[in-house]
Enzyme design. Structure first.
Site, PDB file in Angstrom:
ATOM      1  N   SER A  50     -22.095 -10.646 -23.708  1.00  0.00           N
ATOM      2  CA  SER A  50     -22.913 -10.900 -22.521  1.00  0.00           C
ATOM      3  C   SER A  50     -22.162 -10.581 -21.241  1.00  0.00           C
ATOM      4  CB  SER A  50     -23.289 -12.384 -22.460  1.00  0.00           C
ATOM      5  OG  SER A  50     -23.936 -12.775 -23.632  1.00  0.00           O
ATOM      6  N   HIS A  83     -27.638  -8.054 -22.176  1.00  0.00           N
ATOM      7  CA  HIS A  83     -27.191  -7.100 -23.202  1.00  0.00           C
ATOM      8  C   HIS A  83     -27.969  -5.804 -23.034  1.00  0.00           C
ATOM      9  CE1 HIS A  83     -24.954  -9.947 -25.831  1.00  0.00           C
ATOM     10  NE2 HIS A  83     -25.707 -10.811 -25.194  1.00  0.00           N
ATOM     11  N   HIS A 105     -27.580 -10.347 -32.602  1.00  0.00           N
ATOM     12  CA  HIS A 105     -26.927 -11.596 -33.011  1.00  0.00           C
ATOM     13  C   HIS A 105     -27.601 -12.193 -34.236  1.00  0.00           C
ATOM     14  CE1 HIS A 105     -25.728 -11.377 -28.763  1.00  0.00           C
ATOM     15  NE2 HIS A 105     -24.689 -12.107 -29.108  1.00  0.00           N
ATOM     16  N   TYR A 107     -28.311 -15.186 -34.561  1.00  0.00           N
ATOM     17  CA  TYR A 107     -29.295 -16.197 -34.155  1.00  0.00           C
ATOM     18  C   TYR A 107     -30.674 -15.595 -33.889  1.00  0.00           C
ATOM     19  CZ  TYR A 107     -28.088 -14.885 -29.294  1.00  0.00           C
ATOM     20  OH  TYR A 107     -27.843 -14.207 -28.156  1.00  0.00           O
ATOM     21  N   GLU A 108     -30.742 -14.265 -33.749  1.00  0.00           N
ATOM     22  CA  GLU A 108     -32.051 -13.629 -33.601  1.00  0.00           C
ATOM     23  C   GLU A 108     -32.765 -13.548 -34.946  1.00  0.00           C
ATOM     24  OE1 GLU A 108     -31.823 -10.015 -30.867  1.00  0.00           O
ATOM     25  OE2 GLU A 108     -29.716 -10.543 -31.126  1.00  0.00           O
ATOM     26  N   ALA A 135     -18.930 -14.107 -24.942  1.00  0.00           N
ATOM     27  CA  ALA A 135     -18.955 -15.263 -24.047  1.00  0.00           C
ATOM     28  C   ALA A 135     -18.834 -16.494 -24.935  1.00  0.00           C
ATOM     29  CB  ALA A 135     -20.267 -15.304 -23.274  1.00  0.00           C
ATOM     30  N   MET A 233     -21.311 -17.549 -30.706  1.00  0.00           N
ATOM     31  CA  MET A 233     -22.320 -17.213 -31.721  1.00  0.00           C
ATOM     32  C   MET A 233     -22.200 -15.764 -32.179  1.00  0.00           C
ATOM     33  SD  MET A 233     -25.510 -19.011 -29.745  1.00  0.00           S
ATOM     34  CE  MET A 233     -25.290 -20.597 -28.898  1.00  0.00           C
ATOM     35  N   SER A 234     -21.001 -15.216 -32.126  1.00  0.00           N
ATOM     36  CA  SER A 234     -20.842 -13.805 -32.526  1.00  0.00           C
ATOM     37  C   SER A 234     -19.427 -13.550 -33.006  1.00  0.00           C
ATOM     38  CB  SER A 234     -21.165 -12.886 -31.329  1.00  0.00           C
ATOM     39  OG  SER A 234     -20.180 -13.022 -30.324  1.00  0.00           O
ATOM     40  N   ASN A 257     -18.303 -21.831 -19.915  1.00  0.00           N
ATOM     41  CA  ASN A 257     -18.663 -23.238 -19.693  1.00  0.00           C
ATOM     42  C   ASN A 257     -17.693 -24.111 -20.468  1.00  0.00           C
ATOM     43  OD1 ASN A 257     -20.441 -21.905 -21.948  1.00  0.00           O
ATOM     44  ND2 ASN A 257     -20.256 -24.072 -22.524  1.00  0.00           N
ATOM     45  N   HIS A 269     -28.193 -21.010 -20.482  1.00  0.00           N
ATOM     46  CA  HIS A 269     -28.003 -19.564 -20.625  1.00  0.00           C
ATOM     47  C   HIS A 269     -27.683 -18.937 -19.265  1.00  0.00           C
ATOM     48  CE1 HIS A 269     -28.160 -15.698 -22.521  1.00  0.00           C
ATOM     49  NE2 HIS A 269     -29.153 -15.286 -21.752  1.00  0.00           N
TER      50      HIS A 269
END
Ligand code: HPA
Length: 295
Positions: A50, A83, A105, A107-108, A135, A233-234, A257, A269
């Site tokens: 990201s 992205h 990803h 999560y998609e 990120a 998450m990647s 964060n 996000h």
């Protein structure tokens, strides 16, 4: 025919079908790059997380070839905000490089095999180094948004693995080692770039979860207790396919964060995108020093 029954393989994309899809994508890339023989054999491939699209500007202005993911056969698009979803071929100080700007990803809804399909198509072009970026939330209480972390190791707690299913022997062996998956020599080179550019680097362990929900306080405490410094998450699935193929990996996390159990509110996000931009500028400067030295 008796096939695998693992639920994780229920998408049907494994073994010879996965291999066929990767080969088709590689053939397409070779064809698109054939007009630029100087770009056809990349030495480096970089996967941008990201907000890191600025890395593309490290490529020499000419020649550059941009290929939207949606044009590449069998490759899932990358639709998440921040992205770009395109592959850019070019040269960094004359050295051929491929930049994957955006990623699909898990999560998609993609399996790790699908989510790494494009990277494997690129690995077949023969790069010796893969740079992965993301990120991430800072589990280490010393980390602040905007920090850049050099990944020293990972925990794959995402519940999937891109190598599940029949092994694709043309890439590598059935049981690849992941000791020193983030190459020590490349990490030393990154620390050298950090000194020269005065861009501070944290060094820590990245943990990959599936997402898309951010962590509960209890999960943050658990992950920290397990030895992780940053959560995202990647990336781990990409490192696994690169190491399977014997390709050296270098990884960076942009801390967007705090992910410590005393945070007032969880990440959003928007915050991830905004703070990612802060660290992204630093990481681009650092990579501008480092990448030309990796050839
Ligand atoms: N958790 C998981 N993934 C993330 C985070 C986080 O706090 N920040 C950016 N990506």
């Amino acid at each position: 025919m008796a096939g695998p029954t693992l639920a994780a393989l229920s998408d049907g994309v494994y073994g010879s079908e996965l291999d066929r899809r990767i080969s088709e994508a590689t053939a397409f890339l070779r064809e698109r790059l054939s007009a630029h023989p100087e770009l056809a054999s990349p030495r480096i491939a970089a996967v941008l997380g990201s907000g890191l699209g600025g890395v593309v500007e490290l490529l020499d202005p000419e020649p550059r070839v941009a290929i939207p993911y949606r044009e590449i056969p069998n490759v899932p698009g990358a639709a998440v905000e921040g992205h770009a979803g395109q592959l850019v071929a070019g040269r960094i100080h004359g050295m051929p490089a491929l930049i994957l700007s955006g990623r699909a990803h898990p999560y998609e809804g993609y399996s790790h095999r699908e989510a790494t399909l494009l990277l494997r198509a690129v690995l077949a072009l023969g790069p010796s180094t893969v740079v992965v970026t993301n990120a991430a939330g800072g589990l280490n209480p010393e980390y602040e948004p905007g920090d850049v972390m050099l990944i020293t190791d990972h925990l794959n707690l995402s519940g999937d693995n891109p190598l599940l299913g029949p092994n694709l022997d043309r890439f590598g062996e059935r049981f690849p080692a992941l000791i020193d998956a983030y190459d020590p020599a490349l990490r030393r080179a990154a620390l050298g770039a950090s000194e020269r550019t005065r861009i501070a680097l944290r060094q820590g362990v990245y943990v990959m979860l599936s997402g898309p929900s951010y962590e509960t306080r209890a999960e943050m405490r658990m992950l920290r207790g397990l030895g992780a410094d940053a959560v995202g998450m990647s990336t781990a699935h990409e490192t696994i396919v690169a190491r399977h193929a014997g390709v050296d990996v270098l990884g960076f996390s942009l801390i967007t964060n705090k992910a410590t159990d005393d945070v007032e509110a969880g990440a959003t996000h928007e915050e991830v995108i905004e703070m990612g931009a802060l660290g992204a500028g630093r990481l681009v400067t650092l990579l501008g020093d480092l990448l030309p030295r990796l050839g």
